[in-house]
Design an enzyme around this catalytic site. Sequence first.
Site, PDB file in Angstrom:
ATOM      1  N   ARG A  44       0.750  -1.301   0.112  1.00  0.00           N
ATOM      2  CA  ARG A  44      -0.107   0.085  -0.162  1.00  0.00           C
ATOM      3  C   ARG A  44       0.764   1.183   0.015  1.00  0.00           C
ATOM      4  O   ARG A  44       0.425   2.358  -0.617  1.00  0.00           O
ATOM      5  CB  ARG A  44      -0.968   0.060   1.190  1.00  0.00           C
ATOM      6  CG  ARG A  44      -2.132  -0.926   1.059  1.00  0.00           C
ATOM      7  CD  ARG A  44      -2.633  -1.315   2.371  1.00  0.00           C
ATOM      8  NE  ARG A  44      -3.846  -2.253   2.400  1.00  0.00           N
ATOM      9  CZ  ARG A  44      -3.906  -3.495   2.144  1.00  0.00           C
ATOM     10  NH1 ARG A  44      -2.697  -4.117   1.964  1.00  0.00           N
ATOM     11  NH2 ARG A  44      -5.140  -4.215   2.008  1.00  0.00           N
ATOM     12  N   ARG A 140      -5.631 -18.318  -9.189  1.00  0.00           N
ATOM     13  CA  ARG A 140      -6.522 -17.481  -8.328  1.00  0.00           C
ATOM     14  C   ARG A 140      -7.560 -16.738  -8.832  1.00  0.00           C
ATOM     15  O   ARG A 140      -7.412 -16.307  -9.857  1.00  0.00           O
ATOM     16  CB  ARG A 140      -5.604 -16.778  -7.270  1.00  0.00           C
ATOM     17  CG  ARG A 140      -4.556 -17.562  -6.680  1.00  0.00           C
ATOM     18  CD  ARG A 140      -3.650 -17.007  -5.773  1.00  0.00           C
ATOM     19  NE  ARG A 140      -4.275 -16.483  -4.618  1.00  0.00           N
ATOM     20  CZ  ARG A 140      -3.739 -15.677  -3.400  1.00  0.00           C
ATOM     21  NH1 ARG A 140      -2.522 -15.244  -3.647  1.00  0.00           N
ATOM     22  NH2 ARG A 140      -4.549 -15.309  -2.327  1.00  0.00           N
ATOM     23  N   SER A 185     -12.963  -9.546   2.509  1.00  0.00           N
ATOM     24  CA  SER A 185     -11.548  -9.617   1.718  1.00  0.00           C
ATOM     25  C   SER A 185     -11.254  -8.279   2.154  1.00  0.00           C
ATOM     26  O   SER A 185     -11.513  -7.240   1.351  1.00  0.00           O
ATOM     27  CB  SER A 185     -11.770  -9.848   0.453  1.00  0.00           C
ATOM     28  OG  SER A 185     -10.501  -9.751  -0.186  1.00  0.00           O
ATOM     29  N   ASP A 337      -3.952 -15.450   7.492  1.00  0.00           N
ATOM     30  CA  ASP A 337      -2.777 -15.898   7.012  1.00  0.00           C
ATOM     31  C   ASP A 337      -2.114 -17.025   8.211  1.00  0.00           C
ATOM     32  O   ASP A 337      -0.774 -17.462   7.638  1.00  0.00           O
ATOM     33  CB  ASP A 337      -1.875 -14.830   6.620  1.00  0.00           C
ATOM     34  CG  ASP A 337      -2.379 -13.982   5.204  1.00  0.00           C
ATOM     35  OD1 ASP A 337      -3.071 -14.680   4.508  1.00  0.00           O
ATOM     36  OD2 ASP A 337      -2.134 -12.938   5.159  1.00  0.00           O
ATOM     37  N   LYS A 364      -6.107 -19.402  -1.573  1.00  0.00           N
ATOM     38  CA  LYS A 364      -4.757 -18.393  -1.116  1.00  0.00           C
ATOM     39  C   LYS A 364      -3.607 -18.834  -2.324  1.00  0.00           C
ATOM     40  O   LYS A 364      -3.937 -19.418  -3.272  1.00  0.00           O
ATOM     41  CB  LYS A 364      -4.373 -18.811   0.404  1.00  0.00           C
ATOM     42  CG  LYS A 364      -5.413 -17.909   1.246  1.00  0.00           C
ATOM     43  CD  LYS A 364      -5.095 -16.506   1.192  1.00  0.00           C
ATOM     44  CE  LYS A 364      -6.504 -16.111   2.210  1.00  0.00           C
ATOM     45  NZ  LYS A 364      -6.511 -14.530   1.680  1.00  0.00           N
TER      46      LYS A 364
HETATM   47  C1  S3P Z   1      -4.233  -9.107   2.363  1.00  0.00           C
HETATM   48  C2  S3P Z   1      -5.385  -9.546   2.838  1.00  0.00           C
HETATM   49  C3  S3P Z   1      -5.688 -10.934   2.814  1.00  0.00           C
HETATM   50  C4  S3P Z   1      -4.339 -11.802   3.062  1.00  0.00           C
HETATM   51  C5  S3P Z   1      -3.265 -11.246   2.394  1.00  0.00           C
HETATM   52  C6  S3P Z   1      -3.093  -9.881   2.251  1.00  0.00           C
HETATM   53  C7  S3P Z   1      -4.086  -7.456   2.430  1.00  0.00           C
HETATM   54  O1  S3P Z   1      -6.303 -11.446   1.691  1.00  0.00           O
HETATM   55  O2  S3P Z   1      -4.520 -13.049   3.039  1.00  0.00           O
HETATM   56  O3  S3P Z   1      -2.208 -11.980   2.611  1.00  0.00           O
HETATM   57  O4  S3P Z   1      -2.902  -7.109   2.207  1.00  0.00           O
HETATM   58  O5  S3P Z   1      -5.385  -6.968   1.783  1.00  0.00           O
HETATM   59  P1  S3P Z   1      -7.943 -11.153   1.550  1.00  0.00           P
HETATM   60  O6  S3P Z   1      -8.202  -9.946   1.317  1.00  0.00           O
HETATM   61  O7  S3P Z   1      -8.219 -12.246   0.127  1.00  0.00           O
HETATM   62  O8  S3P Z   1      -8.614 -12.067   2.613  1.00  0.00           O
END
Ligand code: S3P
Length: 459
Positions: A44, A140, A185, A337, A364
């Site tokens: 980010r 994915r 998510s 995670d 994942k």
């Molecule tokens: C993340 C969100 C999660 C996580 C990933 C990092 C993020 O995924 O599993 O490692 O940085 O927004 P999801 O949003 O698909 O749950």
Amino acid sequence: MLIGRVSMDPMMDQAPPRPLRATRPAGPLTGVMRVPGDKSISHRALMFGALAVGETRISGLLEGEDVLRTAAAMRALGAHVERGADGSWTVAGRGIGGLVEPDDVLDMGNSGTAARLLCGILASHPFFSVMTGDASLRRRPMRRVTDPLAQCGARFTAREGGRLPLAVEGAADALPLEYRLPVASAQVKSAILLCGLNCPGVTRVEEPEATRDHSENMLRHFGATVSVERAGAGRVITLQGQPELRAADIAVPADPSSAAFPLAAALLVPGSSLRLEGVGLNPLRTGLLATLREMAADFAVENQRIEGGEPVGDLVVRHGPLRAVDVPPERAPSMIDEYPILAAAAACAAGTTRMRGLRELRVKESDRLAATAALLSVNGARVEIEGDDLLVHGTGTPPPGGGTVLTHMDHRIAMSALVLGLATAAPVTVDEAAFIDTSFPGFVQLMNDAGAAIAHMMS
Ligand code: S3P
């Protein structure tokens, strides 16, 4: 700058596997350690920095493969991204709407976060781009972002099932979205918000359960107007479109999802005592700590403080017996995670641990539910998958070990297996170590410096 596989030969996908083996060390794990920077915050920081006006300086950026893909993509979109001699990074942003058409395919490697968040940015920038990834990422699901983002006027063309590679024609006059997430998510939420930055008016996202809020925090840090309201177990987030994001310094905390590995190792290896410094403690990321408390794990959080707008602290952890736990499904977003490493710890605990509501683990970096069950059973633990639940039958002592774990291009499966191998009587082998670098470069060295015994093997 040459770091890891990103800068290497594109034939890397065909490089020979690099197996690793973890053996029970002769003594305890001890010392003070700082794990690398938070992966979510690092992606980010680079993306928001590229969309801001001015120069963003980032300290503690995770220099793992996934984040380096994001850095490369931001460069390809016209931002100036550089690593300084002191290890800090600077991003000279182009301002919202100021990114330019990339002249080649954007390769996001193994990173779902990079790919999905980038879809949000590309949807509201009026140019053409193509995105791909490695074999894991190309499997994915991407429709969870492309379906809602198409509503802003962007056009996505992808392979069957909405999978990468995909092409994006960004909308010239993107419309702001109102969207209720069907799955919890943070990636989907963040993609919608990133798209909304270059839309007039208000973007509104409703999430059924609260997920990590690093995007919201960082948007505010860069001067955007974001409001967050609770709605039952979830939240409603609104963003005022077309703000001027102003460059801002970012200090990236140590990644709690990476700290989970040495934390669990110290709990499992007799006599251990480790201090993990500067770990991110955002309450939407601390589900593992809550679960380990319920398992009677011996750890303390010290020196809690705010750094770069995020809570951080030092984790002081000691070896001790663990008891089984029932992990409720609503905890999943705050420890999504961490299930593979929790499962490894549960295999050494007394009693049956049930982890509920793990459907998301199937999409994942690997089918993590199946891969976690396989990693335990190949090492002699009793494990079952019941619907979306994972059950681990612990005996109070580690399972025998001796297995070879297939990592399926999944860094967290590899590290969880190696931590388990520090506790089992027979060593645990993983078939491929390379993917550890996606999130935790230096894992083997850091663990061995603390007393672990993890070594490369001849393949
Ligand atoms: C993340 C969100 C999660 C996580 C990933 C990092 C993020 O995924 O599993 O490692 O940085 O927004 P999801 O949003 O698909 O749950």
